[in-house]
Design a protein around this motif. Structure first.
Motif, PDB file in Angstrom:
ATOM      1  N   MET A   1       0.826  -1.207   0.000  1.00 27.20           N
ATOM      2  CA  MET A   1       0.000   0.000   0.000  1.00 27.20           C
ATOM      3  C   MET A   1       0.862   1.260   0.000  1.00 27.20           C
ATOM      4  N   LYS A   2       1.939   1.229   0.740  1.00 24.86           N
ATOM      5  CA  LYS A   2       2.847   2.385   0.785  1.00 24.86           C
ATOM      6  C   LYS A   2       3.439   2.654  -0.589  1.00 24.86           C
ATOM      7  N   ARG A   3       3.823   1.605  -1.304  1.00 21.62           N
ATOM      8  CA  ARG A   3       4.374   1.776  -2.649  1.00 21.62           C
ATOM      9  C   ARG A   3       3.342   2.336  -3.623  1.00 21.62           C
ATOM     10  N   ALA A   4       2.067   2.078  -3.376  1.00 19.22           N
ATOM     11  CA  ALA A   4       1.017   2.568  -4.263  1.00 19.22           C
ATOM     12  C   ALA A   4       0.642   4.010  -3.971  1.00 19.22           C
ATOM     13  N   VAL A   5       0.700   4.403  -2.705  1.00 17.48           N
ATOM     14  CA  VAL A   5       0.179   5.711  -2.293  1.00 17.48           C
ATOM     15  C   VAL A   5       1.254   6.794  -2.289  1.00 17.48           C
ATOM     16  N   THR A   6       2.384   6.513  -1.685  1.00 13.66           N
ATOM     17  CA  THR A   6       3.388   7.546  -1.450  1.00 13.66           C
ATOM     18  C   THR A   6       3.913   8.203  -2.730  1.00 13.66           C
ATOM     19  N   PRO A   7       4.230   7.449  -3.810  1.00 12.30           N
ATOM     20  CA  PRO A   7       4.773   8.113  -5.006  1.00 12.30           C
ATOM     21  C   PRO A   7       3.818   9.098  -5.660  1.00 12.30           C
ATOM     22  N   LEU A   8       2.512   9.006  -5.364  1.00 12.58           N
ATOM     23  CA  LEU A   8       1.540   9.900  -5.988  1.00 12.58           C
ATOM     24  C   LEU A   8       1.522  11.279  -5.334  1.00 12.58           C
ATOM     25  N   LEU A   9       2.081  11.390  -4.132  1.00 16.26           N
ATOM     26  CA  LEU A   9       1.974  12.636  -3.377  1.00 16.26           C
ATOM     27  C   LEU A   9       2.616  13.806  -4.109  1.00 16.26           C
ATOM     28  N   SER A  10       3.812  13.616  -4.610  1.00 13.71           N
ATOM     29  CA  SER A  10       4.529  14.713  -5.262  1.00 13.71           C
ATOM     30  C   SER A  10       3.865  15.156  -6.573  1.00 13.71           C
ATOM     31  N   PRO A  11       3.559  14.237  -7.513  1.00  7.65           N
ATOM     32  CA  PRO A  11       2.916  14.700  -8.750  1.00  7.65           C
ATOM     33  C   PRO A  11       1.529  15.296  -8.542  1.00  7.65           C
ATOM     34  N   LEU A  12       0.776  14.761  -7.581  1.00  3.66           N
ATOM     35  CA  LEU A  12      -0.555  15.310  -7.340  1.00  3.66           C
ATOM     36  C   LEU A  12      -0.467  16.703  -6.717  1.00  3.66           C
ATOM     37  N   SER A  13       0.557  16.927  -5.894  1.00  5.49           N
ATOM     38  CA  SER A  13       0.735  18.255  -5.306  1.00  5.49           C
ATOM     39  C   SER A  13       1.102  19.283  -6.364  1.00  5.49           C
ATOM     40  N   ALA A  14       1.829  18.839  -7.400  1.00  6.15           N
ATOM     41  CA  ALA A  14       2.237  19.755  -8.469  1.00  6.15           C
ATOM     42  C   ALA A  14       1.169  19.922  -9.544  1.00  6.15           C
ATOM     43  N   LEU A  15       0.145  19.072  -9.517  1.00  4.39           N
ATOM     44  CA  LEU A  15      -0.873  19.115 -10.569  1.00  4.39           C
ATOM     45  C   LEU A  15      -1.609  20.450 -10.651  1.00  4.39           C
ATOM     46  N   PRO A  16      -1.969  21.106  -9.531  1.00 11.87           N
ATOM     47  CA  PRO A  16      -2.682  22.396  -9.658  1.00 11.87           C
ATOM     48  C   PRO A  16      -1.893  23.469 -10.392  1.00 11.87           C
ATOM     49  N   GLN A  17      -0.577  23.303 -10.519  1.00 13.53           N
ATOM     50  CA  GLN A  17       0.227  24.300 -11.210  1.00 13.53           C
ATOM     51  C   GLN A  17       0.297  24.058 -12.712  1.00 13.53           C
ATOM     52  N   ARG A  18      -0.266  22.954 -13.180  1.00 12.72           N
ATOM     53  CA  ARG A  18      -0.240  22.661 -14.610  1.00 12.72           C
ATOM     54  C   ARG A  18      -1.183  23.595 -15.368  1.00 12.72           C
ATOM     55  N   ARG A  19      -0.773  23.935 -16.593  1.00 10.70           N
ATOM     56  CA  ARG A  19      -1.574  24.865 -17.393  1.00 10.70           C
ATOM     57  C   ARG A  19      -2.888  24.245 -17.859  1.00 10.70           C
ATOM     58  N   VAL A  20      -2.906  22.910 -17.961  1.00 16.92           N
ATOM     59  CA  VAL A  20      -4.138  22.264 -18.423  1.00 16.92           C
ATOM     60  C   VAL A  20      -5.229  22.293 -17.354  1.00 16.92           C
ATOM     61  N   VAL A  21      -4.867  22.636 -16.134  1.00 19.18           N
ATOM     62  CA  VAL A  21      -5.843  22.700 -15.052  1.00 19.18           C
ATOM     63  C   VAL A  21      -6.327  24.152 -14.929  1.00 19.18           C
ATOM     64  N   PRO A  22      -7.611  24.415 -15.168  1.00 17.35           N
ATOM     65  CA  PRO A  22      -8.129  25.775 -15.050  1.00 17.35           C
ATOM     66  C   PRO A  22      -7.961  26.315 -13.632  1.00 17.35           C
ATOM     67  N   SER A  23      -7.874  27.610 -13.514  1.00 21.87           N
ATOM     68  CA  SER A  23      -7.647  28.232 -12.210  1.00 21.87           C
ATOM     69  C   SER A  23      -8.772  27.920 -11.233  1.00 21.87           C
ATOM     70  N   GLU A  24     -10.014  27.805 -11.732  1.00 24.08           N
ATOM     71  CA  GLU A  24     -11.137  27.542 -10.839  1.00 24.08           C
ATOM     72  C   GLU A  24     -11.135  26.100 -10.306  1.00 24.08           C
ATOM     73  N   MET A  25     -10.317  25.219 -10.916  1.00 24.81           N
ATOM     74  CA  MET A  25     -10.253  23.831 -10.477  1.00 24.81           C
ATOM     75  C   MET A  25      -9.066  23.560  -9.556  1.00 24.81           C
ATOM     76  N   ARG A  26      -8.189  24.501  -9.398  1.00 24.03           N
ATOM     77  CA  ARG A  26      -6.957  24.245  -8.644  1.00 24.03           C
ATOM     78  C   ARG A  26      -7.233  24.002  -7.165  1.00 24.03           C
ATOM     79  N   GLU A  27      -8.208  24.699  -6.619  1.00 22.89           N
ATOM     80  CA  GLU A  27      -8.541  24.462  -5.211  1.00 22.89           C
ATOM     81  C   GLU A  27      -9.042  23.041  -4.981  1.00 22.89           C
ATOM     82  N   TYR A  28      -9.783  22.503  -5.944  1.00 21.98           N
ATOM     83  CA  TYR A  28     -10.297  21.137  -5.805  1.00 21.98           C
ATOM     84  C   TYR A  28      -9.150  20.118  -5.804  1.00 21.98           C
ATOM     85  N   PHE A  29      -8.171  20.334  -6.678  1.00 20.60           N
ATOM     86  CA  PHE A  29      -7.026  19.419  -6.706  1.00 20.60           C
ATOM     87  C   PHE A  29      -6.177  19.548  -5.446  1.00 20.60           C
TER      88      PHE A  29
END
Length: 339
Positions: free
Chosen positions: A211-239
């Motif tokens: 479970m740790k191998r499945a969950v932990t590696p996602l933390l960093s990319p998911l935290s950086a996802l709101p900064q992606r240009r494909v994510v609208p500004s109004e959706m960043r709070e949800y991410f």
């Protein structure tokens, strides 16, 4: 070739409402025509869901939607590390899925946690999801979004948020169930520990690492996802909210993993202590029986000249000495806690 049995569902969504079309290509043409003619900007997209597709099927979709070959290769092979990558104007995200397997009794081959993967191709007017594994289907996510056109009208980024939120919610449920398993084991660890109990604890430890191998590696990319240009500004709070939930899961998994290690060490120490206690009991009884054995051995040597052998009271006296010595040894071992 177009997807066959691997396709779960597809549809064109305009202003949050699903429009039935004769095929995926027709749905994409409809969406792009609507987005081109719409004054309000792009608010229509296509969502295609696949389950364990073959390579030719994904290759066909890559031609239709313009997917990057490296991302397509990852989607076909599966067994990828959770990540978020950008290819041109599209985004490719890999999510590990986990599910808790119900079991009446654990065996050596039992699995507590099943893992799978969800790959998401995200573009300006399309979402393609590729799922591997039998658990964590996206049917409920699609139905929930279709029942609320306002949510579906958020576009591809809204679908990506709903999928990631659904996956992280599964993490929370599994983490809570694993916590209950650990609490149950912890409550029994200081009872009579057998090798079967040790095996169960080790299985929990192994599943916690999975479970740790499945969950932990996602933390960093998911935290950086709101900064992606494909994510609208109004959706960043949800991410960011999903990222907060994932952080809580990671903390819970880490603490549960440490607790499982402590339980395993305590169980091993307890098992060794019980083994030592058994050895003390065995040694005590051996010492008690050694005295009459020694006396009987001496008087069984059949020499002609031995004390008390010709006396009437000799036999009862020897028996009395044996019993007295055994009683004294037994009392001494009881006093020292060996018996």
């Amino acid at each position: 070739m177009p997807p066959g049995d691997s396709i779960v569902e597809y549809g064109a969504y305009v202003r949050g409402e699903k429009i039935v079309t004769s095929g995926i290509v027709e749905a994409l043409d409809l969406v792009r025509e609507h987005n081109t003619s719409s004054d309000g900007g792009a608010n229509a997209f296509v969502w295609v869901g696949l389950h364990e597709p073959e390579a030719p099927e994904v290759d066909w979709l890559s031609e239709v939607f313009g997917l990057h070959p490296l991302a397509v290769e990852d989607a076909v092979k599966a067994h990828q590390r959770p990540k978020v990558e950008r290819y041109g104007e599209s985004l490719f995200m890999v999510l590990k899925t986990i599910a808790y397997l119900d079991h009446d009794q654990l065996t050596d081959n039992s699995e507590i946690i099943a893992t799978g993967e969800i790959m998401v191709f995200l573009g300006a007017d399309f979402v393609v999801t590729v799922r591997h594994g039998e658990h964590c289907p996206l049917t409920l996510v699609r139905e929930r979004l279709e029942d609320q056109p306002k949510l579906m009208n958020r576009g591809p980024a809204g679908v990506l948020h709903a999928i990631s939120d659904h996956v992280v919610d599964q993490y929370l449920q599994v983490a809570d169930l694993m916590q209950l398993e650990l609490e149950e084991v912890e409550a029994t660890v200081f009872a009579d520990v057998s090798s079967r109990d040790i095996n169960r604890i080790y299985q929990l430890k192994r599943e916690m690492l999975e479970m740790k191998r499945a969950v932990t590696p996602l933390l960093s990319p998911l935290s950086a996802l709101p900064q992606r240009r494909v994510v609208p500004s109004e959706m960043r709070e949800y991410f960011r909210d999903v990222g907060d939930h994932l952080s809580r899961v990671c903390e819970q998994v880490e603490s549960s993993n440490e607790l499982c290690s402590s339980i395993l060490q305590a169980a091993l120490a307890r098992s060794n202590a019980l083994a030592n206690e058994d050895m003390r009991k065995i040694s005590s009884w051996v010492a008690i029986l050694a005295v009459p054995t020694m006396i009987a051995g001496i008087y069984g040597m059949n020499f002609d000249f031995m004390p008390e052998t010709k006396q009437v009271w000799g036999y009862p006296a020897v028996l009395a000495v044996m019993v007295t010595a055994c009683v004294l040894l037994h009392r001494g071992f009881r006093r020292n806690g060996w018996l």
